[in-house]
Design a protein around this motif. Structure first.
Motif, PDB file in Angstrom:
ATOM      1  N   ASP A 191     -21.661  -4.063 -19.888  1.00 53.03           N
ATOM      2  CA  ASP A 191     -23.111  -3.982 -19.717  1.00 53.03           C
ATOM      3  C   ASP A 191     -23.848  -4.460 -20.953  1.00 53.03           C
ATOM      4  N   GLU A 240     -22.527  -9.014 -20.890  1.00 52.17           N
ATOM      5  CA  GLU A 240     -23.787  -9.428 -20.263  1.00 52.17           C
ATOM      6  C   GLU A 240     -24.541 -10.407 -21.149  1.00 52.17           C
ATOM      7  N   HIS A 286     -17.722  -1.441 -14.002  1.00 52.98           N
ATOM      8  CA  HIS A 286     -17.589  -2.584 -14.911  1.00 52.98           C
ATOM      9  C   HIS A 286     -16.835  -3.741 -14.247  1.00 52.98           C
ATOM     10  N   ASN A 304     -19.342  -5.343 -12.130  1.00 52.72           N
ATOM     11  CA  ASN A 304     -20.326  -6.016 -12.972  1.00 52.72           C
ATOM     12  C   ASN A 304     -19.821  -7.387 -13.425  1.00 52.72           C
ATOM     13  N   GLY A 348     -28.282  -5.188 -13.152  1.00 54.71           N
ATOM     14  CA  GLY A 348     -27.352  -5.138 -14.282  1.00 54.71           C
ATOM     15  C   GLY A 348     -26.925  -3.747 -14.681  1.00 54.71           C
ATOM     16  N   TYR A 349     -27.793  -2.735 -14.467  1.00 57.97           N
ATOM     17  CA  TYR A 349     -27.459  -1.363 -14.846  1.00 57.97           C
ATOM     18  C   TYR A 349     -27.433  -0.392 -13.670  1.00 57.97           C
ATOM     19  N   ILE A 378     -23.945   3.246 -19.259  1.00 56.67           N
ATOM     20  CA  ILE A 378     -24.505   2.091 -18.554  1.00 56.67           C
ATOM     21  C   ILE A 378     -26.024   2.125 -18.648  1.00 56.67           C
TER      22      ILE A 378
END
Length: 568
Positions: free
Chosen positions: A317, A321, A376, A379, A468-469, A506
């Motif tokens: 994250d 990212e 994750h 992600n 994203g979170y 996160i």
């Protein structure tokens, strides 16, 4: 088992010139600094410009815990294993800050039998790049205060007559450029400068740690010396009394800052325990900057090696990212594969297992904490990159739990999940990981960004926080709203976002473990980093100057009668 520093000292090392030539550098493209390190000169870049690039592997992790996940150990161990398999490989890492070295975290040379050597040279000073960043940064701060002093003392008209310079009319209430030092020093977070007679004007100021300097991000994101000079010229230092920006170029200090940084732009070549080449360059932290080593080091490595391993700070994250959404936009080099590092202890920590029970077999807690790993994994896959999970094994790990985790990770979408014992066994302990990565690299990556900066800062923040979170959204403080409008007025509203937040969750709140839901990310401040080329969004209580704890690392570091450093 020997200590890290004992392993480092007892390991045989290749002459650094031999490492350079094995990587593909000519004798005119590097200069040695002793027998352990060399500076790679930028005259190599034109020669490599048209060469095809190797495969790019990014090592990241779940959200960090107090027990350590082992990204650097895994990055180095994977490199050593690929090297042992006769693959032409290079690892690109950040230079350690002495703040963590003397604070809590310690060094960043890896550990056990997966190290960059000599570890004491890597962790202390190296070739002075961080000191050059500190010096260049503080030169701008001194120049800004000096200009404010002389214009205030003489008045605008007399200043112009005596200096031949146009007055900048600096607003002392809107100085943006702090000073920096490469140590944890909480006493410097807020200071007053200009005290005493003829030293003013007096005003509030602050220090940040050097890794938090925008100049460190500039070093990491520059493509060459010309690019770095232009970026330094764009650094936003202050506003004038009419609200117009004052840059390093306008202050006339950008050229001198670049001169101080002239050698710092060259990556440092070192080697792993088994002689694989390693490029060390730049050191931005991922919680307050973009958390990746330099574009220049990547470029050199990708053109000379078939496989390049690098590390994104903290969890996916954060460092991963920012690698994807900031660094790839600047370099054009997309990741071909990701390695996601995890430990049994870390997952149990995310299930709120107490420290005294963290090593005990507890499959229920592991299954509960697995949610963080699954998040994750999803992600990373969101970016279209295949991912291999590396379980960094500890001696007390339960075989049943390891087997369960391997199967669960594959079911959740990992290309493979293997146990890594690089710390205890070096290259041999990471062979399975290397083979899994080589297999994953056969899958075509379909990389794509998370958001489009051209949609504007608000939309980028919305996508980053929500997708994203997993947040419900974000909120802007009154200060951040005003800064947003100023950033738009300066024509910088389409820059990528660099989120400054806790790495421990996160979310923005370190206390929210596992996979939090329904939270709103509070943006307290927006900072335009015009030189680095991104806007930093400060979420929650984020400090750019760490402090020393009750039992800091420096208590254990000393020099023996023979001049050997001990306690690192």
């Amino acid at each position: 088992m020997l200590s890290d520093i004992e392993i480092s000292r007892q390991s045989p090392r290749r002459p650094i010139g031999e490492v350079a030539q094995s990587l593909g550098l000519t004798s005119q493209e590097y200069h040695t600094l002793g027998d352990a390190k060399a500076k790679v000169q930028l005259n190599v870049l034109p020669r490599l410009a048209n060469k095809p690039s190797g495969k790019f592997i990014v090592v990241t992790a779940i959200n960090p815990t107090p027990y350590g996940e082992g990204k650097t150990v895994t990055s180095i161990g994977l490199t050593q294993a690929l090297h042992a398999l006769n693959k032409k490989v290079c690892v690109c890492l950040r230079q350690p800050s002495m703040g963590p070295v003397f604070g809590v975290k310690g060094g960043a040379a890896g550990g056990g039998y997966a190290q960059v050597v000599p570890m004491e040279e890597l962790n202390l000073h190296l070739t002075g790049d961080i000191h050059a960043v500190s010096s260049a940064h503080n030169l701008a701060a001194a120049a800004l205060d000096a200009r404010l002093h002389h214009e205030t003392r003489l008045g605008a008209e007399e200043f112009q007559r005596q200096s031949g310079l146009s007055p900048l009319h600096i607003d002392p209430e809107r100085l943006l450029w702090p000073r920096v030092t490469d140590h944890n020093d909480r006493a410097l977070r807020q200071i007053e400068v200009g005290l005493g007679r003829n030293n003013g004007p007096q005003h509030s100021a602050s220090f940040a740690i050097t890794a938090a300097s925008e100049l460190m991000a500039v070093l990491a994101l520059s493509c060459d010396l010309k690019d770095m000079r232009q970026r330094i010229g764009r650094l936003l230092l202050a506003y004038d009394k009419s609200g117009a920006p004052i840059t390093a170029e306008m202050l006339g200090v950008a050229g001198a800052m670049t001169a101080v940084m002239r050698q710092a732009i060259e990556p440092t070549l070192m080697q792993t325990l088994n002689g694989a080449p390693c490029l060390i360059h730049a050191g931005p932290f991922a919680n307050i900057a973009h958390g990746n080593s330099s574009i220049i080091a990547d470029e050199v490595a990708l053109k000379l090696a078939d496989y390049v391993v690098t590390e994104g700070g903290f969890g996916s994250d954060m460092g991963f990212e920012k690698f994807c959404n900031i660094k790839v936009r600047a370099s054009g080099h997309q990741p071909d594969c990701a390695v996601l590092v995890v430990t049994l202890k870390a997952l149990k920590s995310h299930a709120e297992v107490h420290q005294q029970d963290i090593n005990a077999a507890d499959l229920t807690a592991l299954q509960q904490g697995f949610a963080n790993l699954a998040w994750h994994l999803a992600n990373i896959r969101r970016y279209g990159v295949p991912v291999v999970v590396a379980i960094n094994r500890f001696p007390q790990d339960c075989e049943q739990e390891l087997a369960w985790l391997q199967q669960a990770a594959i079911t959740a979408g990992a290309s493979d999940c293997v146990v890594s014992e690089a710390f205890a066994k070096g290259a041999a302990g990471a062979t399975a990981l290397a083979e899994a990565v080589l297999t994953a690299l056969q899958q075509p990556a379909q990389f794509h960004y998370l958001y489009d900066p051209d949609a504007g800062l608000e939309q980028s923040l919305a996508t980053l926080t929500e997708l994203g979170y997993g947040a419900a959204g974000f909120s802007l403080s009154a200060k951040a709203q005003q800064q947003l409008q100023e950033i738009k007025q300066l024509g910088a509203g389409s820059l990528p976002v660099c989120m400054a937040k806790t790495p421990m969750s996160i979310s923005h709140d370190a206390k929210l473990k596992g996979v939090p839901r329904g939270f709103t990310v509070p943006i307290n401040e927006l900072k335009l980093n015009a030189g680095a080329g991104f806007v930093t969004a400060l979420a929650g209580n984020v400090m750019t100057m760490p402090g020393l704890g009750l039992n800091p690392g420096y208590l254990h570091i000393d020099v023996d009668d023979d001049g050997n450093i001990c306690g690192l």
